[in-house]
Write a protein that holds these residues in place. Structure first.
Motif, mmCIF file in Angstrom:
data_model
loop_
_atom_site.group_PDB
_atom_site.id
_atom_site.type_symbol
_atom_site.label_atom_id
_atom_site.label_comp_id
_atom_site.label_asym_id
_atom_site.label_seq_id
_atom_site.Cartn_x
_atom_site.Cartn_y
_atom_site.Cartn_z
ATOM 1 N N LEU A 92 0.684 -1.203 -0.182
ATOM 2 C CA LEU A 92 -0.018 -0.120 0.019
ATOM 3 C C LEU A 92 1.007 1.150 0.065
ATOM 4 C CD1 LEU A 92 -2.724 1.389 0.013
ATOM 5 C CD2 LEU A 92 -2.740 1.172 2.780
ATOM 6 N N ARG A 93 1.681 1.446 0.977
ATOM 7 C CA ARG A 93 2.768 2.397 0.815
ATOM 8 C C ARG A 93 3.368 2.680 -0.491
ATOM 9 N NH1 ARG A 93 6.713 2.857 5.905
ATOM 10 N NH2 ARG A 93 4.474 3.090 6.993
ATOM 11 N N ILE A 95 2.182 1.702 -3.365
ATOM 12 C CA ILE A 95 1.247 2.358 -4.292
ATOM 13 C C ILE A 95 0.959 3.723 -4.204
ATOM 14 C CG2 ILE A 95 -1.202 2.248 -5.061
ATOM 15 C CD1 ILE A 95 -0.898 -0.808 -4.299
ATOM 16 N N GLU A 96 1.001 4.023 -2.805
ATOM 17 C CA GLU A 96 0.607 5.640 -2.449
ATOM 18 C C GLU A 96 1.692 6.415 -3.248
ATOM 19 O OE1 GLU A 96 -0.006 5.608 1.790
ATOM 20 O OE2 GLU A 96 -2.455 4.976 1.589
ATOM 21 N N GLN A 99 1.393 6.622 -6.792
ATOM 22 C CA GLN A 99 0.202 7.684 -7.114
ATOM 23 C C GLN A 99 0.598 9.132 -6.810
ATOM 24 O OE1 GLN A 99 -2.918 5.947 -4.678
ATOM 25 N NE2 GLN A 99 -3.649 4.835 -6.380
ATOM 26 N N HIS A 100 1.336 9.592 -5.710
ATOM 27 C CA HIS A 100 1.851 10.786 -5.630
ATOM 28 C C HIS A 100 2.830 11.215 -6.732
ATOM 29 C CE1 HIS A 100 3.324 14.157 -3.393
ATOM 30 N NE2 HIS A 100 4.346 13.786 -3.243
#
Length: 244
Positions: A92-93, A95-96, A99-100
Motif C-alpha cells: 500500500l505504501r 502504491i501511494e 500515485q503521489h
C-alpha cells in the motif's frame, strides 16, 4: 611664344575636346547611381545585422523548445514506468508513493507543455520578424542590382564617348605646334583649362574684363603672339569675337 592665329584658334578645338573629356570623367565619378549604390549598401549592412539578430532569436527559441521537449519526454518515460509499476500492484505504501509521484509528474508535464507552448508562440512571432527583415533584405538587394545595372550601362556609354573624344584628340594635337601644345597641356593640368576665347575684352578663363594698359597690351600684340591672361595665366585666343 609664337604660333599662327590659325593654330591658336584650333587650340580652342583641342580645349573643347579636353573639356568634354573632363566632363565625362566628372560624370563617371558623380553618377547618381554611385550614391544610390553606396546608400543601399549601407542599408543592406544594417539589414543584415538585423537579420542576424532575428535569426539568433529564432535559434535560441528552437534550442529552448528542444530542451523542453526532452524534459517532457523524460517525464513521459517516468510516468509510463510508474504506471506499469502501479498496475503491477504491491504494498500500500508503495502504491501511494507511486500515485503521489504520478500526480507530481502530471503537474510537471502540464507546466512544461504550457511553457513549451508559450515558447512556440514566441517562435512564431520571431519567425515572422525574421521573414519580414529577409523580405526587406531581398528588396534592397534588388534595388542595388538595378542601380548597378544602370551604373554599368552609364559607364559603358561614358567609355564609348571617351574613346571617341580621345581618338579625335590625338590627330588634333599632332597637327598643332609641339611647343604650343606643351604649354597648353601644362596650364590645363594645373588649372583644368589651358586656353580660352578672348571675347569682347574679357578672358574666357577667369571671366575678368580687361581695361587700360592690360587691354592695350593685348591690342598691341602681334597676331602670332601667344597671349596669356595676367590673372589666370591661361592662353587667351583672339578671334573676330575679341572686340580688338
Amino acid at each position: 611664344m609664337k604660333a599662327s592665329p590659325e593654330a591658336q584658334r584650333r587650340l580652342l578645338d583641342l580645349q573643347a575636346v579636353d573639356t568634354a573629356l573632363a566632363q565625362l570623367a566628372h560624370r563617371r565619378k558623380s553618377l547618381p547611381e554611385l550614391a544610390e549604390i553606396d546608400a543601399v549598401s549601407r542599408e543592406l549592412s544594417a539589414l543584415e545585422d538585423e537579420r542576424v539578430r532575428a535569426q539568433v532569436a529564432v535559434d535560441d527559441l528552437d534550442r529552448d523548445i528542444s530542451r523542453f521537449e526532452k524534459d517532457i519526454e523524460q517525464v513521459r518515460i517516468r510516468k509510463e514506468r510508474d504506471q506499469k509499476r502501479l498496475e503491477a500492484g504491491g504494498a500500500l505504501r508503495e502504491i501511494e508513493g507511486l500515485q503521489h509521484e504520478l500526480a507530481t509528474l502530471n503537474r510537471r508535464q502540464s507546466e512544461l507543455e504550457d511553457a513549451e507552448l508559450e515558447l512556440m508562440e514566441q517562435k512564431e512571432t520571431a519567425e515572422a520578424a525574421l521573414a519580414e527583415v529577409q523580405g526587406r533584405l531581398n528588396e534592397a538587394s534588388e534595388r542595388r542590382l538595378a542601380a548597378e545595372r544602370r551604373r554599368d550601362d552609364a559607364f559603358a556609354e561614358i567609355t564609348k564617348d571617351e574613346e571617341f573624344k580621345t581618338s579625335s584628340r590625338g590627330p588634333l594635337a599632332a597637327d598643332l605646334p609641339a611647343d604650343l601644345v606643351q604649354l597648353y597641356d601644362k596650364i590645363r593640368l594645373d588649372s583644368g583649362l589651358g586656353a580660352a576665347l578672348f571675347r569682347s575684352g574679357r578672358c574666357g578663363g577667369c571671366r575678368i574684363e580687361l581695361y587700360g594698359a592690360d587691354l592695350a597690351r593685348i591690342k598691341a600684340a602681334a597676331a602670332d603672339d601667344v597671349v596669356r591672361c595676367e590673372e589666370c595665366r591661361r592662353i587667351m585666343v583672339r578671334t573676330s569675337e575679341s572686340g580688338l
